[in-house]
Every structure is written in structure tokens, then in C-alpha cells.
Design a protein around this motif. Sequence first.
Motif, short mmCIF file in Angstrom:
data_model
loop_
_atom_site.label_atom_id
_atom_site.label_comp_id
_atom_site.label_asym_id
_atom_site.label_seq_id
_atom_site.Cartn_x
_atom_site.Cartn_y
_atom_site.Cartn_z
N TYR B 64 21.59 -18.27 6.49
CA TYR B 64 20.22 -18.61 6.89
C TYR B 64 20.01 -18.44 8.38
O TYR B 64 18.96 -18.04 8.84
CB TYR B 64 19.89 -20.06 6.52
CG TYR B 64 19.41 -20.22 5.11
CD1 TYR B 64 18.15 -19.76 4.74
CD2 TYR B 64 20.20 -20.83 4.15
CE1 TYR B 64 17.69 -19.90 3.44
CE2 TYR B 64 19.76 -20.98 2.85
CZ TYR B 64 18.50 -20.51 2.50
OH TYR B 64 18.05 -20.65 1.22
N LYS B 65 21.05 -18.81 9.14
CA LYS B 65 20.88 -18.82 10.59
C LYS B 65 21.08 -17.45 11.21
O LYS B 65 20.65 -17.20 12.33
CB LYS B 65 21.85 -19.84 11.22
CG LYS B 65 21.39 -21.28 11.02
CD LYS B 65 22.50 -22.26 11.31
CE LYS B 65 22.05 -23.68 11.13
NZ LYS B 65 21.46 -24.25 12.35
N SER B 66 21.77 -16.57 10.49
CA SER B 66 22.01 -15.24 11.04
C SER B 66 21.06 -14.21 10.43
O SER B 66 20.83 -13.16 11.02
CB SER B 66 23.46 -14.82 10.76
OG SER B 66 23.65 -14.67 9.36
N GLY B 67 20.53 -14.52 9.25
CA GLY B 67 19.72 -13.53 8.56
C GLY B 67 20.55 -12.46 7.88
O GLY B 67 20.02 -11.50 7.34
#
Lengths: 508, 508
Positions: B64-67
Amino acid sequence: MRQIIILFLFFNSILNAQYLLPQPQEYNLLQGKFKITEEIKVRIPNSSEDLYQYTSRFIERMQYKSGIIFKTHEPQDTSTSKEIVIITNKFSENLDLETNESYSINISSSSIKITSENNVGAYRAMETLLQLINTDKGEAFFINCNIIDKPRFKWRGLLVDVCRHWIPLDIIKRNIDAMASVKMNVLHLHLTDDQGFRIESKKFPKLHEMGSDGKYYTQNEIKDIIKYANERGVRVVPEFDIPGHISSWLVGYPKLASIDQNYELPKGYGVFKATLNPSQDFTYRFLDTLLTEMCLLFPDKYFHIGGDEILVNDWNKNKKIQRYKDKYMLTSNKDLHAHFNKKILSILSRNKKIMMGWDDIYNPKLPNSITVQFWRSKESLFNAAKNGYNSILSNGYYLDKVNRIENYYKNTPLPKGNSLTEQEQKMILGGEATMWTEIVNYRTIESRIWPSALAIAERLWSNDKECNIDTLYKKIPIISSQLEEFGLMHLNCQGVMLRMLSRNSVID
Amino acid sequence: MRQIIILFLFFNSILNAQYLLPQPQEYNLLQGKFKITEEIKVRIPNSSEDLYQYTSRFIERMQYKSGIIFKTHEPQDTSTSKEIVIITNKFSENLDLETNESYSINISSSSIKITSENNVGAYRAMETLLQLINTDKGEAFFINCNIIDKPRFKWRGLLVDVCRHWIPLDIIKRNIDAMASVKMNVLHLHLTDDQGFRIESKKFPKLHEMGSDGKYYTQNEIKDIIKYANERGVRVVPEFDIPGHISSWLVGYPKLASIDQNYELPKGYGVFKATLNPSQDFTYRFLDTLLTEMCLLFPDKYFHIGGDEILVNDWNKNKKIQRYKDKYMLTSNKDLHAHFNKKILSILSRNKKIMMGWDDIYNPKLPNSITVQFWRSKESLFNAAKNGYNSILSNGYYLDKVNRIENYYKNTPLPKGNSLTEQEQKMILGGEATMWTEIVNYRTIESRIWPSALAIAERLWSNDKECNIDTLYKKIPIISSQLEEFGLMHLNCQGVMLRMLSRNSVID
């Protein structure tokens, strides 16, 4: 000038008062208003535990929505001067399709009276009232009116696929709140599919243990969901999708399969070849035990067996299945499917359930005691009604397809000028919005359901003449934002996810 | 010009990489970066169930945080070329004050290595890593670095008062996630107070049944909270506040009171007169049974007995209590309180617990095996340390008082130049932010806890030289918005509540 302002305020208020979703069957505005003050008490002369609890939540929500803190937070049983009184005499022990949801509301300057045949009608009335609260210039009030209301269709459902992506319990619960707030009354839980068997089976624990990534509802959690839903006038219909969409079952029990091999949980999406083997006693004994276990767990009369999208490759490959077809003179795989469904029907009938399935199971060889959910076309819905089958419309209600709201809204199970007799029309029970989760997960599902499902909620409750697309588009932002009170993330999730992705920047 | 841009980007990245909260003890930036790609695997050569689950959540959150969506979602046990490896050899069966939380992280261009003595250290390291993810121009990466980290204080707590306003289970859980993400390690549940007895007692069911409005945690829910917290390296310390703050107990069991009369649940707030009667066997037998029940339910070694704000009016009025004081030669009510606490201490010691209470119980007549939580002053904290008592600081950490973040931040349990010896300093275990709920409820509590508690989290973990108020103010918006990933409503609740109030208008 002053008159113009007053007139403007009055019409403005009337307009606001119109923001009801779903639109009631009869709604007559009257002169005057009922001012919301801290003195208000809510009285239930004849209550039940569930009605008392619903009313307690109603009182709490009224305070949030009016900004007025009441002196008395608990429902009362004796009369007072400024009161909301809820008069209902029956209390439905078991929710079912015939549960009467009608109600009336009379708002006068001194009191508000809710009348309903039973507690569920009172729940519907309280939701209408909460939508009617006006706040203006530091004042909160209801505009006097009479409302007489009842649903057009008995079945107003939302399917949630918890298989493709897992949806946690608390998200299910807050969506039940949202459903109840717009008078939807059936939560259809799609509990098993290729990608996951999402419910605990005590009889066959390898189903959920090996057939999931560890994410499934325990039986206690299922009881919790059912209780939560029923307390809000929402039925819970379970779906166990057979004989296709079955990969997850076969990981732990490969002997159920048409081809006896090792199975793994598929990671992708699509229609998979795995099917139950309909030619062996083992399959039916297994299903008898499992479905009986689940029939006891779910109190609803309806039990959904899926039945969609069966690929027959493996049936054709297995010689025993071919011999079985010969033995029973089944000339096609469609007949074999009907034969299979008849055996399931006898299991469910013994458990006093009404068997329900996708339109793939619709076959004149099955008795018309079954209920069919039409997802592929609307024409066959009318056809089924003519043949005496109860049916539900889902074609056109696929939320995962991201249609325009007006397309969901236009789609009525019974359009004007249809060719059905009055009796045939009654066979069409209603409709169901379907939230398949291939391309949404627990973070995004609510933004896909809401506000689109509002259009379907209104279409299924209100009469056609009350349904107006221009009014709907005015109501949507208001009603949609009201759903946030339950903790729904449909409006906020985009910002939250953007902020997760963009650690380095502030996203407004 | 191009060089300037590159330089700017580089410093910009360094700056971003600094947004760690709490600040690690040692953090050395290196040249180069570890690019986050879909090929990344996470390896745990030596795992436990809890570590495996934490790592699975870590992998999901990284995406989620890196995509970047990884090809492999499950932790592995064999080596690969591009990997994050978590090396830990011990697995704490039972969290306690001595659980080692230290860890190190080495990020090179080809791999990331986390080393920790046990699983809890690995949890802390994963949270640091998640804060270190950079996204820029469609790329996600870590800047190479070495980190060596460990907590300054062993006790980094958050008290939640679930009595004055009820706080539902799911809100407790998501705040445990938030705590773990900033390395707080003790959830102190204030479970009983005048306004509510918020936990099921199987021994004395009238406590929760009559002593609450029906809102309390069942014992199964408590087990669920403890499991959830422990899996995230967070201990759960229960508080049963005696002998004051006791009204809710007396509704069902008035014979426990100093004045035998009828008691009702108070609706308002303040300090109430009701006290347990310390002069009768009945009280001690009752407490023995109840506390033993609760000692078995809560595995933590610490057990909090409150003990604050005792009004002695009723003690003075009751002649039996006066005679009891004479009999035991207790010359003051303070002595009577100490006498009472000694009896409670013997119950808790028999249950192998360390007794803990507010500074009102601090009395040289009690052995220094007890732990004291100082809420009224910091000076007495040092005094207690000199006398060999373990202690916790809460004075200055009251979140309900809405201090400026810098005031919470400045407030350290061990300021520079204090008069304590090294040995005495060790008696001060840490601190606890306190979230009393007189003026917040389940809708607003998160906006009061966060982001203020971030300042306390950093102060209690990081060394003083790593604590910088200017840097903190830069970190707060970033870290605060990161907490939304757990479903926290601290940022969104204002908009939600405004929209509830203003049905007629769209609030942006």
C-alpha cells in the motif's frame, strides 16, 4: 423583502424535507413544525428488547444530527407532553419475506407518532425520521407532515462477495447499518468461491483451514453478524456456490472433484474448471452433512446454492460421470446439473429451506418451489415469472461494473408496460445489488457500494412515480454523507489511501 | 542547473528519510538505495506464528505504501536475490517489562537485513522500515542506511478510560495498531469507575450487569484484546480502581459500601463520595474472589488497583470503620488506606502479580515491591525512586487536558541534571499518556489521542539528544496521517460529525 426571505426559507425547508431516500409512498407536508428540544422523550408503550435497543440508538443518533442533547436518553413507557411515541403491537420473532415493514408517521407541532404493525416497520420509520431532521440558524426541527409508507418489493438485497477479497466483520456490520438506514433488508453473503472458503465448518474443518488464507468467519462470528443484521431488520442469506466455483473446497477434499488430483487456491480471477463430481455418493453425503450444518447455523428460510458458470470440461473427461449420465438417461450436462440440483433440493427441503440459485439453475425440470436470481438477463426473469418461479433481479445491479447511477436507477424489476399479469408480477420478489470483490478489497469496497446502491435501494422500495432521477441526484450527496455516521469509509478512503502512498507529501 | 536539481532531490530524500517517529538511537545514511520492486521477497529463516503474521501484515502494508504489488505475498524461508531478511532467534512467550525490543536494520542496494534478539524487536524494526519507504517519480525505494535502535524507557503506555464513555472493541484494536506503529508498548485499560463497571465478572455478574448501561467487554472480548495487543508487542495492564471511584460496583453490591444505602450509576462527572468499606471481612473476601478472577484473565505481571481520589466522608461517618481504625491503631485515613492496600497486596502477591496504583497509594508503610504511577507531581516521582519504588510518569501526559504538543514533548521522566543516581534512575520505568473520557466519546477519542501521543511516544523511546521539537513538528503531519491506515478517525472525525449535524448543506 422580508416576505421574500420568509418565503425563501420556507421553500428551502420544504426542499430539505424532501431529501428522503427511499422516497415514501405518501408524504404530505403540513403547516408548522415540531421543534427539537432537550425536553423530548421517546415513548414505547409496548416494547421488545430489540425495539428498545433500536430506539436507544435512534435517540443517540438524533442528538448527533440535531446538536441537541436530551435530558432523557432512555425510551420511556409513560406519556409526557413533548414526545415521540412509537406504537407497534407485534414483534417479529423471525424475520422473513412476509415481515410487514409498513409504517406511518404523523408529525404535529406537539408530538410525533410512529405507527407500525411490527417492530421492523418502526425501524423503517425511525430511519425516515432521522432523514427528516432540519437544522437551521441554531435550531433543529421537523416540518409537520403525514407519511404513509411501505415497500414496493419484499426483497431489497445487497450481495457481498467475501471470497475474492476478504471483508472483515466490522466492515460487514457497518454496512448492515447503512443498508438499514436506506431500508434494504437482505444481506446475501457469498461465502465460498474458488479463491476461498470463508466460513468455519465444524463438520469438515479442512474446508476453511485449507480452503482459505486463514481469513474466514467463525461460526460465532456468523451468529454475531446474523444477530446484528436481524436486530436492524436485515435478513442474512448465505450462499454456498456449487458445483462450480469450487476450487477452495477441493484443496482439503480433492475426492469431491470431477478429476481427482491436487488442487491449490487460485491466486487470479476468472472461471475455473474445477467442479464437484455429481456421479458419486460421496459428494452427496458430504453435501448433506455440510449443508445441514449450515442450515442450522443460518435461520433464514432461503438458502443460496450458487450454481453459476459451470465449466463442463471435467465432467466430459471423467468416464464415470459419463456412465452416470447414461444410467440416469441424462442427455446433456444441463440435465446433469438439474439432476444434481434436485438432489440438493431434497437436502434443503428436509432442512425446511427454500432453495435459491443463480439463473444457471433455472430449468423446467426443477419444481417452481425454488427461487431464481437472474444475473444474465432480465427477459428470462419474466419468463420464469410466467412459469410460476419466484425470482430476484440482479442483472443491471452489478456494482463492480461501475455503471452510472442513473443506469442502476432506471433498472426496475417490473418496468411499466411489461407483459406480466398481476399474479405473475407477484412472483418477482425484488432485486439485489451485487458487490463482487475481484477488483475491490476491504479498503475500497465501501466506495464501490456507496452511493451507487442508494439508487437501487430507492428503486426497490419506492413506487415508480416517486422515482425521479433529478431529485435522486440532489439527494445522493446528502444521503451518502449521512452514511458516514456508521464509520463507512466510502468518502474518506480515497484520501486515506493517497496519504498512505505519498508519505512525503501532504495530500489534502 | 541539473546538478542543483539532483542535489535538491538528494537532500529532499534525506530529509524525507528523516521522518522517523520515534527517532532511532543511531541512524547512519549511506550512499545508494534499495529499489522496491515486485520481485522482493521477505525471508524469515527462523519464525514463529506471531512473527509470521506480523510479517504478512508488513508485506501487505509495504505494498500500500509503495504502490508496488509483489509477486510473493507470503514470508519465505529460503534465500533469494532481492530480499528483506528478518533474523531473530528468540520468541517471547510472554511479553513483560524485560522483553528485549532492540533491533538493527542494514539497508544496502541489494538487500535489507533486520536483526533482533526476539520477535518484538523485529516488530519494532518493521515499523521503522515502513516509515522509511520513499516514493518519488513513480519509483519506490529505501535510502541505504544502518540503524541501531532500542528504547530508552521500558514502559511506554497509553491509558484508555473506557468507563466515563464507552469505547468499543474495534476502536481499541485499531489504536493498538497505532501504538505499535510508534513503538508504544503498554495499553492500560481503566476498566472500572463510578460511571461504569466495563468488564464481565463471572463471579459477581451484578457488577457489569447493574454497574453499566449494558456496555462492557465480555471475558472473551478481553482475551481477544490481549491476544491482539500481544501479537503486536503491546502489553495490556488492567485497572480496577479501589477503594474510591466505586459507585458502579455498589449498584449491584451495596453491602461493599462504607454507607449501606442504595446506589445508582452517576450520570455526571467529578469525584464521588462512594467508597468501599475497609473495615469488614466481606469487602476483602469479595475482592479476593474478584481480583483472583481477573488476575487469571489478564496474563500481564502488573495489576493496577487505582487508589486515587478517595473522599473520606463516608469513612468518617461510619462508626464501625472508626472502631476498626482504633483496633488496628490506624491514626489517620491515610493509614487506613495503606492498611487496605496491604491486604490487597497480599491478594495480588498470592496471584503472582506486581501491584500498581496511582501516587495516592504511595506510602512508606507499603513495601517497595509496588509500582507507583505519578499523576499529581513529578517531584514525588524522584522521591519514590530514591526510596526504591519503581514508578511511571503520567503527570504532564494528560491528553484530555489538551496541552500543546511541545509541552507533552518537553516532559521527560528523567530530565537532564536530575538529582538521581544511576541506580535510582533505573527505578523510573517510563511513562503513560492518559486518555480520560469525561469529555470525549467513541467518535472523538482518537482526535484527542492522536497526534498528541506521538510526542510522548518519541520522548519515551528516543534519547534526549534525538528529540528535537522543530523536527517533531515537521514529522507530526506525516506520521499522523500514516495512522489512518489502521482505520483511525482522528483526522476525519471532524468532517464526519459536521456532516451529521448539517444535513442540509454540503460540508467540504
